[in-house]
Design a protein around this motif. Structure first.
Motif, mmCIF file in Angstrom:
data_model
loop_
_atom_site.group_PDB
_atom_site.id
_atom_site.type_symbol
_atom_site.label_atom_id
_atom_site.label_comp_id
_atom_site.label_asym_id
_atom_site.label_seq_id
_atom_site.Cartn_x
_atom_site.Cartn_y
_atom_site.Cartn_z
ATOM 1 N N TYR A 81 0.856 -1.289 -0.179
ATOM 2 C CA TYR A 81 0.212 0.249 0.161
ATOM 3 C C TYR A 81 0.719 1.213 0.313
ATOM 4 C CZ TYR A 81 -3.088 -3.437 1.787
ATOM 5 O OH TYR A 81 -4.089 -4.057 1.718
ATOM 6 N N GLU A 86 -3.892 3.579 -2.961
ATOM 7 C CA GLU A 86 -3.979 2.019 -1.949
ATOM 8 C C GLU A 86 -4.551 1.420 -0.870
ATOM 9 O OE1 GLU A 86 -1.278 2.173 -5.554
ATOM 10 O OE2 GLU A 86 -0.833 2.833 -3.693
ATOM 11 N N ARG A 115 -11.617 2.124 -1.947
ATOM 12 C CA ARG A 115 -10.293 3.028 -3.046
ATOM 13 C C ARG A 115 -11.087 3.531 -4.607
ATOM 14 N NH1 ARG A 115 -6.408 -1.660 -1.901
ATOM 15 N NH2 ARG A 115 -7.542 -2.929 -2.991
#
Length: 143
Positions: A81, A86, A115
């Motif tokens: 991430y 992310e 997201r």
């Protein structure tokens, strides 16, 4: 006045050493999850990891297998991430919190990442232990 002061100190000492109730424990554990939601959603992965015991003995079991160690877990999150896009916005839904021993609980629930690149969701089970008066995750299994 000395008697009153002595009595007040005694009462404070007793109340500070009184064991917490299950309800108080659950409130404190839920605070850890709220802190983690906020930190993750702000792409503060180090802050998110504050909910975990900072130790090489901590275990995380996920899709890639078992990862041991706080630093390795943080590295995994930073690699998987790398940007705010992310990490997205994290929401936990706690399904059950159960005391398994003195100063230890397991928590089962779901997580949801909202997201732009596509949402992600799954289930988890973590084990919390009270260490030095603070609730820390010592084991985590997510899928």
């Amino acid at each position: 006045m000395k008697t009153f002061l002595s009595l007040a100190i005694l009462v404070m000492g007793i109340s500070c050493s009184t064991p917490t109730t299950r309800t108080e424990d659950i409130i404190e554990i839920k605070k850890v999850f709220k802190m983690q939601e906020k930190a993750w959603s702000n792409h503060d992965l180090e802050g998110f990891m504050e909910g975990y015991l900072k130790s090489d003995s901590i275990a995380y079991f996920g899709s890639a297998g078992v990862t041991y160690g706080w630093a390795r877990m943080l590295h995994h999150y930073k690699t998987s991430y790398p940007t705010k896009a992310e990490t997205g916005t994290l929401t936990f839904v706690l399904k059950d919190i159960h005391e398994i021993a003195k100063d230890a609980y397991w928590v089962m629930g779901t997580y949801h990442l909202a997201r732009l690149s596509g949402d992600a969701q799954g289930k988890f089970m973590v084990i919390f232990k009270r260490i030095d008066g603070k609730w820390k995750i010592v084991a985590d299994s997510s899928c």
